[in-house]
Design a protein around this motif. Structure first.
Motif, mmCIF file in Angstrom:
data_model
loop_
_atom_site.group_PDB
_atom_site.id
_atom_site.type_symbol
_atom_site.label_atom_id
_atom_site.label_comp_id
_atom_site.label_asym_id
_atom_site.label_seq_id
_atom_site.Cartn_x
_atom_site.Cartn_y
_atom_site.Cartn_z
ATOM 1 N N VAL A 151 -11.341 -37.963 68.375
ATOM 2 C CA VAL A 151 -11.701 -36.642 67.846
ATOM 3 C C VAL A 151 -13.202 -36.427 68.008
ATOM 4 O O VAL A 151 -14.009 -37.150 67.428
ATOM 5 N N GLN A 152 -13.562 -35.448 68.791
ATOM 6 C CA GLN A 152 -14.972 -35.103 68.995
ATOM 7 C C GLN A 152 -15.406 -33.987 68.056
ATOM 8 O O GLN A 152 -16.546 -33.946 67.587
ATOM 9 N N ARG A 153 -14.477 -33.076 67.765
ATOM 10 C CA ARG A 153 -14.749 -31.987 66.831
ATOM 11 C C ARG A 153 -13.425 -31.536 66.215
ATOM 12 O O ARG A 153 -12.413 -31.507 66.881
ATOM 13 N N GLY A 154 -13.455 -31.234 64.914
ATOM 14 C CA GLY A 154 -12.257 -30.757 64.250
ATOM 15 C C GLY A 154 -11.513 -31.853 63.505
ATOM 16 O O GLY A 154 -12.053 -32.930 63.238
ATOM 17 N N ARG A 155 -10.238 -31.571 63.186
ATOM 18 C CA ARG A 155 -9.399 -32.530 62.466
ATOM 19 C C ARG A 155 -7.964 -32.430 62.979
ATOM 20 O O ARG A 155 -7.519 -31.372 63.416
ATOM 21 N N VAL A 156 -7.250 -33.557 62.905
ATOM 22 C CA VAL A 156 -5.833 -33.577 63.275
ATOM 23 C C VAL A 156 -5.048 -34.288 62.181
ATOM 24 O O VAL A 156 -5.613 -35.041 61.382
ATOM 25 N N LYS A 157 -3.748 -34.029 62.132
ATOM 26 C CA LYS A 157 -2.888 -34.753 61.208
ATOM 27 C C LYS A 157 -1.791 -35.455 61.992
ATOM 28 O O LYS A 157 -1.283 -34.940 62.987
ATOM 29 N N VAL A 158 -1.467 -36.664 61.560
ATOM 30 C CA VAL A 158 -0.404 -37.469 62.151
ATOM 31 C C VAL A 158 0.817 -37.303 61.243
ATOM 32 O O VAL A 158 0.736 -37.599 60.044
ATOM 33 N N VAL A 159 1.916 -36.811 61.788
ATOM 34 C CA VAL A 159 3.035 -36.424 60.924
ATOM 35 C C VAL A 159 4.381 -36.911 61.461
ATOM 36 O O VAL A 159 4.547 -37.162 62.655
ATOM 37 N N LEU A 160 5.320 -37.041 60.534
ATOM 38 C CA LEU A 160 6.729 -37.225 60.847
ATOM 39 C C LEU A 160 7.470 -36.019 60.263
ATOM 40 O O LEU A 160 7.105 -35.530 59.192
ATOM 41 N N THR A 161 8.498 -35.562 60.960
ATOM 42 C CA THR A 161 9.255 -34.402 60.506
ATOM 43 C C THR A 161 10.710 -34.790 60.320
ATOM 44 O O THR A 161 11.340 -35.352 61.227
ATOM 45 N N GLY A 162 11.251 -34.504 59.132
ATOM 46 C CA GLY A 162 12.641 -34.810 58.842
ATOM 47 C C GLY A 162 13.589 -33.800 59.461
ATOM 48 O O GLY A 162 13.173 -32.748 59.960
ATOM 49 N N ASP A 208 15.466 -31.863 58.000
ATOM 50 C CA ASP A 208 15.416 -30.619 57.233
ATOM 51 C C ASP A 208 14.121 -29.851 57.455
ATOM 52 O O ASP A 208 13.886 -28.810 56.827
ATOM 53 N N GLY A 209 13.269 -30.363 58.358
ATOM 54 C CA GLY A 209 12.011 -29.687 58.640
ATOM 55 C C GLY A 209 10.871 -30.102 57.741
ATOM 56 O O GLY A 209 9.726 -29.661 57.935
ATOM 57 N N ARG A 210 11.151 -30.945 56.746
ATOM 58 C CA ARG A 210 10.088 -31.379 55.833
ATOM 59 C C ARG A 210 9.107 -32.274 56.576
ATOM 60 O O ARG A 210 9.488 -33.161 57.310
ATOM 61 N N GLU A 211 7.835 -32.016 56.333
ATOM 62 C CA GLU A 211 6.771 -32.732 57.036
ATOM 63 C C GLU A 211 6.106 -33.750 56.119
ATOM 64 O O GLU A 211 5.734 -33.427 55.002
ATOM 65 N N VAL A 212 5.993 -34.979 56.616
ATOM 66 C CA VAL A 212 5.286 -36.032 55.895
ATOM 67 C C VAL A 212 4.039 -36.390 56.692
ATOM 68 O O VAL A 212 4.132 -36.741 57.872
ATOM 69 N N ILE A 213 2.881 -36.274 56.050
ATOM 70 C CA ILE A 213 1.619 -36.570 56.736
ATOM 71 C C ILE A 213 1.283 -38.050 56.575
ATOM 72 O O ILE A 213 1.124 -38.544 55.464
ATOM 73 N N LEU A 214 1.181 -38.746 57.693
ATOM 74 C CA LEU A 214 0.833 -40.165 57.674
ATOM 75 C C LEU A 214 -0.670 -40.378 57.612
ATOM 76 O O LEU A 214 -1.134 -41.414 57.127
ATOM 77 N N HIS A 269 4.221 -37.279 65.576
ATOM 78 C CA HIS A 269 3.581 -36.076 66.102
ATOM 79 C C HIS A 269 2.114 -36.071 65.676
ATOM 80 O O HIS A 269 1.768 -36.592 64.615
ATOM 81 N N VAL A 270 1.276 -35.445 66.471
ATOM 82 C CA VAL A 270 -0.118 -35.210 66.089
ATOM 83 C C VAL A 270 -0.394 -33.722 66.281
ATOM 84 O O VAL A 270 -0.149 -33.180 67.367
ATOM 85 N N ILE A 271 -0.892 -33.066 65.227
ATOM 86 C CA ILE A 271 -1.082 -31.617 65.227
ATOM 87 C C ILE A 271 -2.514 -31.285 64.816
ATOM 88 O O ILE A 271 -3.060 -31.897 63.892
ATOM 89 N N ALA A 272 -3.116 -30.311 65.487
ATOM 90 C CA ALA A 272 -4.469 -29.883 65.148
ATOM 91 C C ALA A 272 -4.457 -29.108 63.831
ATOM 92 O O ALA A 272 -3.670 -28.175 63.658
ATOM 93 N N MET A 273 -5.320 -29.500 62.897
ATOM 94 C CA MET A 273 -5.425 -28.810 61.613
ATOM 95 C C MET A 273 -6.428 -27.660 61.683
ATOM 96 O O MET A 273 -6.473 -26.803 60.791
ATOM 97 N N GLU A 274 -7.242 -27.657 62.718
ATOM 98 C CA GLU A 274 -8.224 -26.595 62.967
ATOM 99 C C GLU A 274 -8.563 -26.668 64.446
ATOM 100 O O GLU A 274 -8.071 -27.549 65.161
#
Length: 209
Positions: free
Chosen positions: A37-48, A50-56, A79-84
């Motif tokens: 990550v050079q700029r910004g933030r990301v979240k590492v997640v698993l998705t159930g 039912d669509g529920r997201e758990v952030i690792l 999964h890895v998703i950009a938070m910004e």
């Protein structure tokens, strides 16, 4: 990773940009690159199902992800998703191996980081079993502050993000955070959380009989 290390890495990496909410990596996809990550933030997640997201985990500037697939050549584990809006340095497998061969200290640093994350995962699993929701919130705040080496948390963790990281509802997290502020355990100003009473928060993060 220090700024000077990031500068040296720029010679063997390419930069990629992602907008907020963009998916950077998909779970089970082949992995052939390490991301820093050079700029910004990301979240590492698993998705159930039912669509529920758990952030690792939530990663900021200087932190990296994707190294597991480079080491064991297995598919991506989350999964890895950009938070910004986010800028990443991308290091391909071949360059990664040459980089590690040329810089043995990097291999040790990588193992230390993997060990830290494994211990953190062990603690999180234990917390889910042994702690109530306020205890889990307290543990997360202490661990996140420790990552930055200070009593301030500048990752701008929302109550919803905290809830997804500890397996709780946002409402329950909000009540716990309000209670911690009322008791003087933490202060919150412009989304920056400061641990005002580490000893009291640590006591709250301990398993209760």
């Amino acid at each position: 990773m220090t700024y000077s290390e990031l500068q040296r890495l720029a010679e063997v990496t390419r930069e990629r940009h992602f907008a907020k909410a963009d998916t950077i990596l998909m779970r089970n996809a082949p992995g052939d690159a390490l991301f820093i990550v050079q700029r910004g933030r990301v979240k590492v997640v698993l998705t159930g199902e039912d669509g529920r997201e758990v952030i690792l985990g939530v990663l900021g500037v200087g932190e990296h992800f994707g190294e597991l697939s480079l080491i064991d050549e297995q598919p991506r584990s989350a999964h890895v998703i950009a938070m910004e809006d986010t800028a990443l340095l991308v290091l391909r497998r071949e360059d990664f191996r040459r980089w590690v061969d040329a810089n043995p200290a990097i291999a040790w640093a990588l193992m230390a980081e993997l060990s830290r994350r494994l211990r953190q995962a062990d603690g999180k699993i234990g917390g889910l079993v042994l702690l109530d929701v306020p205890g889990r919130v307290a543990r997360l705040l202490l661990d996140t502050a420790a990552e930055g080496g200070a009593n301030k948390i500048e990752k701008r963790l929302t109550h919803q993000t905290i809830a997804q990281m500890i397996g709780a509802s946002r409402e329950t997290v909000s009540r716990a955070m309000a209670d911690f502020q009322d008791h003087g355990y933490i202060t919150v100003e412009k989304r920056v959380i400061t641990i005002a009473n580490p000893a009291a928060l640590m006591e709250r993060a301990a398993p209760r009989p």
